[in-house]
Write an enzyme that holds these catalytic residues in place. Structure first.
Site, PDB file in Angstrom:
ATOM      1  N   LYS B  77       0.787  -0.995  -0.084  1.00  0.00           N
ATOM      2  CA  LYS B  77      -0.111   0.073   0.048  1.00  0.00           C
ATOM      3  C   LYS B  77       0.719   1.380  -0.050  1.00  0.00           C
ATOM      4  CE  LYS B  77      -4.100   1.784   2.774  1.00  0.00           C
ATOM      5  NZ  LYS B  77      -4.782   1.477   4.311  1.00  0.00           N
ATOM      6  N   SER B 152      -9.503   1.714   3.335  1.00  0.00           N
ATOM      7  CA  SER B 152      -8.797   2.564   2.282  1.00  0.00           C
ATOM      8  C   SER B 152      -7.709   1.680   1.575  1.00  0.00           C
ATOM      9  CB  SER B 152      -7.928   3.682   3.544  1.00  0.00           C
ATOM     10  OG  SER B 152      -7.129   2.969   4.091  1.00  0.00           O
ATOM     11  N   SER B 176      -9.763  -0.678   7.058  1.00  0.00           N
ATOM     12  CA  SER B 176      -8.962  -0.648   6.119  1.00  0.00           C
ATOM     13  C   SER B 176      -8.607  -1.635   5.228  1.00  0.00           C
ATOM     14  CB  SER B 176      -8.230   0.590   6.034  1.00  0.00           C
ATOM     15  OG  SER B 176      -8.994   1.775   6.043  1.00  0.00           O
TER      16      SER B 176
END
Lengths: 472, 485
Positions: B77, B152, B176
């Site tokens: 990420k 997210s 997330s």
């Protein structure tokens, strides 16, 4: 004419002389090229986290114990949030409501105690450098460990303020947690000051003068601010609570621009660090490792060794000097001799404060002990001792190596008596002058003995013998 | 039954059926092909990937043994620091920022020989539940690109679901990892707070953030978790995991107690509810005991989360002022102006919203009413979960009350979107571990995720309970995209 009283409390920031910074392993060394002692942690790069340097906690505990504070078993770190270019994370990791040390004091020479409210640990910010019309940031100082020592508003005069800071500085240097060099910024004061009518119970409105880094400036700033506040009150105006800066060129204080007054720091507990736990055992262990502090030393020198308080204070002021003195004093009969040697001959060669602090001399405690023992045993007199000491300081040699064996001892009383008799025999005129009332002529006889013994006789003893023989 | 992609890749490499370089090329080609539609990657790191692959091939050629993760193509990420590789948190304010150090978890994976294909899309600074607050536009759901991948960690979930990465690392602050995993029909594990080092994870909310794996199967999640859950001296809040998990998969779960809190099912869509109910019956068939419990405190988790997380975020994001790195506004006369304009121009709407909220709840006069109260609430919620988990082995709940939102929904419905975090947020408040695994398909054809919640540091048990369900059922739907092994 109303009389006004000054009321003051000080917040003193002391940079701790740990090898590395409080939250990372960068060096704390002063004075190198900008931004050469930085790492992702102390520049606050995204994703980095602080790691508490336990030595900082120990040093802070030492400072707390040396000022009679209570040490917290549980303490925590908090974030103090504000924005400024020298603060890379936009928050300073400090301590808000659970500081490491509380409720101590510093005792002044008058016996009055200035109470210490708290001592807490925190990180220093970087430094802004203004040159060539630009502003640059140097983060070398960012992350250097600080203790903030907050006093109660117990100070009632500028002299008390100065003495308080001097004592604080002395103690911190003594226990070895900081070099307290104001000119390098390792000790800085924020002075809180207010005035009130003498006899009044309530405090007046206070102002804060930030970042004072010299005794002269503290004095001037406090005097200026006291006068300014009195003037305001006398003319019916009120003092505004604000932060002020002292202008060293004009000698005046002026309000700081409001952007530096971040009133709401939005303190909350630092989530990246765990609670700081200190056991009672650890505190006692640290306490046992503290050196004897200056006040205790002075008292001991006066009571045990019969040194005058002034002399004791001079010796105790410099830790290395005191250690040297301690080593000698416990092995000789008359430590006073050593004290005199230090204060006169040795200090003459160490004119600056720095040199006295370093006490870098070529005479070891053992050599000094040997020298003094020679005088105590009557083997050499004071003159020889003094000149030998000079030679020792120059050459680094021991008394044994320096003193001519022929002028050493063997001068027992009988031999001296013989010499005195001879001198008297050789100086009939002087003797009759003395018997006739001219006491000054005595000096010639003593001089004669000293000459005959090439300066090695014990002058006092010789004088005594001569008096006997002359009969006066 | 879902295959362990990592195990499959390991077998292929070790048996030399394919070289790591060929395998990596396959993934890179597929990623480049699919990314136009999925927008899962914000940066592809082809060169890095190929040189890592080459190193693995050389090792194999020398006859050396390789670990399970060696040569496995994966993603990180974009809030995980990668040295010299741009790391932006999908925010304009960090454009061009290249870390000078690696995140600890990335160091660990590099030592294992993992192959980094690129950095994945995310909501800006991990603030969001759809991936659409990203400055690069949102990642799309590989099952239906008219729907979001979730947030997210949307990019990572989309990449894994679309088979253009074998596994991904995401981060979970309020759900997330778990929510996008549920939306994209893959597995997402949020470890116990402190099991995985946060050093190098660009912080959103420090006492909530955790890094975890997004994978195609539970075994893969276990393998990756074992690799990244090592103790890191640089993170005082982490101690690493207490035991490995992959070697403990397969133990019978007969007799375990599964707790079901009624409150988790309030407001949950009907098709999601019935998928969960089927899952419960499945567990009963496997011999688990079901216990229905009440946890009324759960409804306070959401407001407590938003108050505390935003407070920490307002402090963590204070450093972005344009002085040292990242975006800096063009014109300014004072430092103050520079900082304000940089942040106004560099941060997106949602980030600003949360910074303002966080600053407010910490400010003097409001601290007691909001922040302090939320802290107290946090303590109470932790207590409630510990009690529940002292009576049950795990809790079972939906991951999200619905399936993936349509694109653009969250932008117009901020508060409603916040409310969808209701099922995931409690674990971040407590620091407990949770895993989301697929358990059905919604009426709209989109995946439904089921959440299993365990006690602190109980990942081995938790993963096993998830593993058994996965073994007995078949809820993985293939998206028809990406690499077929």
């Amino acid at each position: 004419m109303k009389e006004y009283e000054l009321v003051s409390g000080l917040e003193t920031h002391v940079e701790l002389s740990t090898k590395t910074k409080i939250f990372c392993s960068c060096t704390t060394r002063f004075g190198d090229e900008p931004n050469t002692h930085c790492c992702p942690v102390c520049i606050g790069l995204p994703g980095t986290m602080p790691l508490l340097n336990r030595q900082v906690v120990r040093y802070a505990i030492m400072a707390g114990l040396a000022t009679h504070c209570e040490i917290a078993e549980i303490a925590k770190m908090d974030r103090k949030n504000y924005v400024y270019p020298d603060l890379p994370k936009a928050y300073q990791i400090s301590q808000y409501d659970k500081p490491l040390c509380q409720n101590g004091y510093i005792e002044l020479s008058s016996g009055k105690r200035i109470r210490i409210l708290r001592i807490h640990i925190e990180e220093d910010a970087g430094k802004l450098v203004h040159e060539r019309g630009n502003t640059y940031v140097d983060y070398n100082r960012g992350g250097v460990p600080l203790i903030e020592i907050v006093s109660e508003p117990d100070i009632r005069s500028i002299d008390e303020a100065i003495e308080y800071v001097e004592k604080l500085q002395l103690i911190m240097k003594y226990i070895g947690v900081s070099d307290c060099k104001m000119q390098e910024g390792s000790l800085r004061c924020d002075v809180n000051i207010s005035v009130r009518e003498k006899g009044a119970e309530e405090f007046g409105t206070r102002t804060e003068i930030k970042n004072m880094n010299s005794f002269t400036f503290i004095q001037k700033a406090m005097q200026y601010e006291f006068d300014r506040q009195v003037d305001l009150i006398e003319s019916g105006e009120s003092v505004v609570q604000e932060t002020r800066r002292f202008d060293t060129s004009t000698g005046e204080t002026s309000p700081m621009r409001s952007k530096e007054d971040a009133h709401d720091y939005r303190y909350f507990r630092e989530p990246d660090l765990v609670t700081i736990k200190t056991s009672k055992e650890e505190v006692e262990k640290i306490r046992s490792m503290l050196p004897e502090l200056p006040d205790a030393k002075i008292a001991r020198y006066v009571s045990e060794y019969g040194i005058s308080e002034t002399d004791a204070a001079i010796i105790a002021k410099y830790r290395r000097v005191a250690e040297f003195f301690d080593a000698v004093a416990e092995k000789v009969k008359k430590p006073k001799t050593c004290a005199n040697f230090i204060i006169t001959q040795i200090f003459r060669r160490l004119p600056t404060e720095e040199q006295k602090e370093q006490f870098d001399i070529r005479v070891s405690a053992d050599s000094m002990i040997a020298l003094i023992k020679l005088t105590e045993d009557g083997k050499i007199n004071n003159n020889i001792a003094k000149s030998t000491l000079d030679k020792m300081l120059e050459s680094g040699k021991t008394p044994d190596e320096l003193i001519d064996p022929s002028s050493l001892g063997g001068m027992d009383e009988n031999a001296l008596r013989e010499i005195c008799e001879k001198v008297i025999a050789d100086n009939e005129k002087a003797v009759s002058d003395i018997r006739g009332g001219k006491a000054a002529a005595f000096g010639a006889l003593v001089g004669g003995v000293m000459k005959a013994t090439r300066g090695s006789a014990d002058a006092q003893l010789a004088t005594k013998i001569l008096h006997e023989l002359v009969g006066v | 039954m879902s295959d362990s992609v990592i195990t499959k890749i390991h077998e292929l490499l070790v048996s030399r059926q394919i070289s790591c370089t060929e395998l990596t090329k396959k993934y890179l080609d597929a990623a480049h092909l699919e990314n136009g539609e999925l927008n899962a990657y914000v940066k592809m790191t082809d060169d890095t990937a190929l040189s890592a692959a080459k190193a693995v091939d050389e090792k194999i050629a020398r006859g050396e043994e390789i670990g399970m993760l060696a040569g496995v193509p994966m993603t990180l990420k974009d809030n995980i620091s990668t040295k010299n590789i741009e790391t932006t948190c999908c925010s304009k304010i960090l454009e061009g920022y290249r870390p000078i150090y690696d995140a600890f978890v990335w160091e660990l994976l590099q030592n294992e020989g993992a192959v980094l294909l690129g950095k994945t899309n995310m909501d800006e600074f991990a603030m969001g539940s759809s991936c659409e607050t990203s400055c690069f536009g949102g990642a799309r759901n590989p099952h239906n690109i008219n729907h979001v991948a979730g947030g997210s960690s949307g990019g990572g979930a989309s990449a894994v679901g679309g088979n253009i990465a074998a596994f991904a690392l995401g981060s979970d602050t309020g759900g997330s990892i778990r929510q996008p995993a549920a939306f994209c029909g893959v597995v997402g594990l949020k470890p116990t707070y402190g099991a995985v080092s946060r050093y190098g994870l660009i912080a959103y909310a420090s006492s909530f953030d955790q890094i975890g794996p997004i994978t195609k199967s539970v075994r893969d999640a276990a393998i990756v978790f074992d690799a990244i859950s090592k103790k890191d001296v640089n993170d005082q809040t982490s101690g690493g995991a207490r035991e490995t998990t992959a070697d403990k998969l397969g133990k019978s779960i007969e007799g375990i107690t599964i707790g079901i809190a009624h409150e988790y099912f309030d407001g949950v869509r009907d098709d999601v509810k019935s998928a969960l109910e089927s899952a419960v019956r499945e567990y009963e068939k496997m011999g688990a005991k079901i216990e229905y419990i009440h946890m009324p405190i759960i409804k306070y988790a959401l407001p407590a989360y938003y108050i505390l997380a935003c407070a920490e975020a307002s402090s963590n994001l204070g450093r972005y002022d344009g002085v040292r790195y990242g975006y800096r506004t063009d014109s300014f006369k004072t430092f103050h102006e520079m900082a304000c304009k940089t942040r106004s121009e560099g941060f997106g709407e949602e980030v600003k919203r949360r910074i303002l909220l966080g600053t407010y709840v910490l400010s003097s006069g409001y601290y007691d009413a909001y922040y302090k109260k939320a802290q107290n609430m946090r303590g109470a919620i932790i207590k409630a979960f510990n009690e529940a988990l002292s009576q049950c082995d795990v809790l079972l709940a939906p991951t999200v009350p619905m399936t993936a939102f349509p694109n653009g929904f969250t932008g117009a419905n901020a508060v409603e979107t916040y409310l969808t975090d209701i099922c995931t947020v409690p674990l971040n408040i407590c620091g407990l571990p949770g895993i989301s695994i697929p358990c059905g398909t919604g009426e709209d054809g989109l995946p439904i995720g089921m959440q299993l919640i365990g006690g602190a540091f109980s990942e081995a048990k938790l993963l096993n309970i998830a593993y058994q369900f996965e073994r007995e059922t078949s809820h993985f739907t293939d998206t028809g995209r990406g690499v077929e092994l």
